[in-house]
Structure formats: C-alpha cells, structure tokens
Design a protein around this motif. Structure first.
Motif, PDB file in Angstrom:
ATOM      1  N   LEU A 170      99.340  76.581  66.787  1.00 16.03           N
ATOM      2  CA  LEU A 170      98.275  76.611  65.788  1.00 16.03           C
ATOM      3  C   LEU A 170      97.143  75.640  66.103  1.00 16.03           C
ATOM      4  N   ASP A 171      97.281  74.912  67.210  1.00 22.75           N
ATOM      5  CA  ASP A 171      96.218  73.980  67.589  1.00 22.75           C
ATOM      6  C   ASP A 171      94.905  74.726  67.796  1.00 22.75           C
ATOM      7  N   GLY A 172      93.837  74.194  67.232  1.00 22.89           N
ATOM      8  CA  GLY A 172      92.526  74.826  67.356  1.00 22.89           C
ATOM      9  C   GLY A 172      92.218  75.836  66.267  1.00 22.89           C
ATOM     10  N   THR A 173      93.120  75.993  65.293  1.00 17.36           N
ATOM     11  CA  THR A 173      92.847  76.897  64.178  1.00 17.36           C
ATOM     12  C   THR A 173      91.575  76.458  63.460  1.00 17.36           C
ATOM     13  N   ARG A 174      90.664  77.403  63.270  1.00 19.78           N
ATOM     14  CA  ARG A 174      89.348  77.086  62.700  1.00 19.78           C
ATOM     15  C   ARG A 174      89.319  77.498  61.226  1.00 19.78           C
ATOM     16  N   VAL A 175      89.121  76.507  60.368  1.00 20.06           N
ATOM     17  CA  VAL A 175      89.088  76.724  58.925  1.00 20.06           C
ATOM     18  C   VAL A 175      87.695  76.384  58.415  1.00 20.06           C
ATOM     19  N   VAL A 176      87.028  77.347  57.815  1.00 20.36           N
ATOM     20  CA  VAL A 176      85.698  77.111  57.248  1.00 20.36           C
ATOM     21  C   VAL A 176      85.828  76.992  55.734  1.00 20.36           C
ATOM     22  N   LEU A 395      86.577  72.858  59.753  1.00 21.83           N
ATOM     23  CA  LEU A 395      87.683  71.970  60.084  1.00 21.83           C
ATOM     24  C   LEU A 395      88.523  72.635  61.176  1.00 21.83           C
ATOM     25  N   VAL A 396      88.667  71.967  62.292  1.00 22.04           N
ATOM     26  CA  VAL A 396      89.490  72.463  63.385  1.00 22.04           C
ATOM     27  C   VAL A 396      90.818  71.716  63.336  1.00 22.04           C
TER      28      VAL A 396
END
Length: 406
Positions: A170-176, A395-396
């Motif tokens: 899940l590393d690098g999951t991009r949450v706006v 948020l990454v």
C-alpha cells in the motif's frame, strides 16, 4: 434507594440549571457581540481624539449604525426561515467586514498609539489621524486579499504520511482530501467545477470529502454540488456528513452524494487492497448527528469498525477533529478531518482552539493515532479568508516496509 433517587434528582436539577444558564449567556453574547463589533471601530476611527468635522463624524456614525442594524437583520432573513440568499450575502459580508475592522481597531488603536507615543511622534491631531488611516488601510487591504483568497481555487497541499502498520503493498497510496466546500448563497458552480478538475489532476486512489458540503438543502444547492460527480479516483470516492448537513436535511445530502457516485460511509467501512496488503477505510457521522433527531444518524465508531480486522491499519473519516479522542482510544492509525477552516479570519483561530484539539495540519494523539486537519476547501459565511488559506490536500501514505529505491 430514596437517598440515591434524591441525589439523582438533585444532579439532574443542577444540570438543567447549568444548561439554562448557558443558554442565557449565549443570548447575551449574541446581543452584545454585534454592538461591540461596530461600536469599537466607530469610536476608534471617529471619536478617539480625532475631532473630525461634524459632517464627517455624523456620516461615519450613520454608516456604523446602518451596519449594526443591517447585519443582524440581513442574517436573520438570509439564514432564518426565509432563506433569502441575497440577504445572507449582505449579512455575511457585513459580519466579515465588522470582524476585520474590530480586530484591527483594537490592535492598531492600542499598539500603534503606544508605539507612536513612545517614539514621540504625532502630537495633537496627528496621532489619532494616523491610527484612523492605518486601521482603514490595513482593513481594506486584508478584506480585498481575503476575498480573493476565499474565491480562488485552493492550492494543493502535498504531504507524505508514514503509517507504521501500513504494508509495503500500500506504499504510495494517494489520498485526496476536500472538505467544507460550503456551497451556499454565492453561486460557486464554476468554482466547484474548477476544484474538481484540480482534484482529477492528482491521480488519486481515494478521494475523501469530510462533510459540510453546503449551506442549504441538496435540492437548493444541487447545481453547485453537481461537479462532484466528475471527480475521478482509481479505488473509491467516499463521504461523511458534517455538522452543516444537519442544519439542512442531512439525508438529502447523503442521497445526493450517493447519486453522484460517492460512497457515504455512515458508521461503516470498506477495504482498500493493493499488493497483497489491506487498509481499512472507515467513516462516522458527525458528532452533532444524534442531537439532530434523524433516525439512524449518530457518530458510532464501533459500528464503523464492526467486522474489521483490528490488526489492519485503519484510515478514519470524521468531520470534527475532536473525534480523535475516540479514534485514539480505538487505535486508529490516521484520522482525516475538516471543520476548523484553519480559523478562516484571523484571529478567530484562537477561538477555534478552545473547541478543537487541532487547527490545521498533522498532529499526534495517543500512542499511535495521527490526525490530519484540513483548513477546508471553501469558506463559510463571510466571503473572506485572512491568514487561513484554503486547501486541497494530497496525502501519500508511506509504509516503513517499502523497498529502498536504488
């Protein structure tokens, strides 16, 4: 048993008396605040030693008097039963103007006078006149700048957030995160479309809206909210209610967001899986939901986590930062919130801190929980943002297990 019953009755009576006292205090504050907001700058600008010509003094006093009378009347017509948008715009704008004038009349009326007096500058009429023009100049600049800040498309704030329990997959999951859009009396449909277009450039896995979509019913603000249906995310678009939904038919907003393709997380969760790892994404209703009287609406964290593996990392959406106490007690890894607007118009920031544990940004709570508080994407009420810029947040999520790049 009788003594216990009498004690309980006494406690209930004392609590009722306290609540009644608080209600009376709030009534007095609501009556006194508008008077102070207009009377203090009137005195500082017109009567604190200036000796303006009579027409100037009378004209200025009349303007402040109109503000004092017009602001509450307009706000009642705009935000009361009549819901007249033009009146809300007038009342909200006057509220922002009076707050800025009051703040800088107090600050410059005291501080600038002190500095000039110590420096021996401007005896007689010079000192009061300098203060007057300084207050007017600073207020005009801040109001013009604050209006532009409130109406522009927010800048994107980029933040890497490491979650110790997040798997490498899940590393690098991009949450706006967008929040507090507050679609309202000022028609911001074009602004809404530009905000959504900006979100779409961020290539998000997950897009979150943490409430306070609008001031008004879903039917009334539908055109401004409609661009939210164009937002793209590779995994999910999720939404939780804010306190303002409960002023204007919250269920209507839940239904509209569902219609626009967003998933309302009302005290439940979903799973985000990638690379063999899983993230629990949960949401709760706003803390004011239960007092609204709407059937089934309340903030219920246990219900939101029901069935979720407690060993998995958890991302929680909760409108108000103060919900973090419950989140930390349950071992939530990251809570996303809005509500504060970062204070919106300085120095209102200090009043917000009385009610909330965080004003803006990333903070630590308990042994594991991180809280990110957004300053909000839109604005509430007065169309100004002073020293509290709006934001769209990317948020990454980072895992401590992620492989090192060569």
């Amino acid at each position: 048993m009788t003594n216990a019953g009498e004690a309980q009755s006494a406690d209930d009576s004392a609590h009722a008396t306290q609540q009644s006292g608080l209600r009376h205090l709030m009534r007095y504050i609501l009556l006194i605040a508008p008077v102070l907001l207009w009377a203090v700058p009137c005195w500082v600008l017109l009567y604190a030693g200036q000796h303006w010509p009579l027409p100037v003094a009378l004209g200025g006093t009349a303007l402040f008097g109109l503000g004092l009378i017009g602001m509450p009347l307009a706000m009642v017509r705009g935000h009361g039963r009549r819901q007249q948008d033009w009146a809300a715009i007038v009342g909200d704008t006057l509220l922002g103007v009076s707050w800025v004038l009051f703040t800088w009349s107090v600050l410059l009326g005291v501080l600038l006078r002190l500095v000039l007096t110590v420096a021996g500058a401007g005896g007689g009429q010079n000192l009061p006149r300098i203060v007057t023009w300084a207050v007017l100049g600073v207020a005009a600049l801040l109001l013009a700048w604050g209006y532009a800040e409130a109406r522009r498309v927010p800048r994107v704030r980029h933040l890497d957030v490491q979650l110790p329990r997040l798997g490498a997959g899940l590393d690098g999951t991009r949450v706006v995160l967008i929040t507090d859009t507050h679609y309202g009396p000022l028609d911001r449909a074009p602004w809404s479309a530009r905000v959504c277009a900006t979100v779409n450039t961020l290539e998000a896995d997950l897009v979150c809206h943490t409430g306070d979509i609008a001031d008004g019913t879903a039917e009334r603000r539908r055109a401004q909210a409609a661009p939210l249906g164009t937002v793209r995310a590779t995994r999910a678009r999720i939404y939780v209610t804010g306190n303002h939904e409960y002023y204007s038919e919250a269920q209507g907003w839940v239904d509209l967001m569902d219609e626009l393709g967003w998933e309302p997380l009302r005290n439940r969760h979903l799973l985000l899986e990638r690379g063999g790892d899983t993230l629990v994404v949960a949401g709760v209703d706003d803390v004011t939901a239960e007092s609204s009287g709407l059937d089934g609406h309340r903030a219920h964290l246990a219900g939101a986590l029901n069935g979720a593996d407690p060993g998995l990392p958890t991302l929680l959406l909760a409108h108000q930062p103060k919900f973090v106490d419950q989140a930390a007690a349950c071992g939530i890894d990251l809570q996303l919130s809005g509500h504060t607007h970062g204070g919106q118009i300085w120095p209102f920031h200090h009043l917000v801190r009385i009610d909330q544990p965080s004003l803006a940004g990333l903070s630590h709570h308990g042994t594991r929980t991180l809280l990110y508080t957004s300053r909000g994407t839109g604005f509430w009420g007065p169309p100004f943002r002073v020293f509290a810029p709006s934001e769209i947040t990317l948020l990454v999520l980072r895992s401590p297990q992620r492989p090192l790049t060569p």
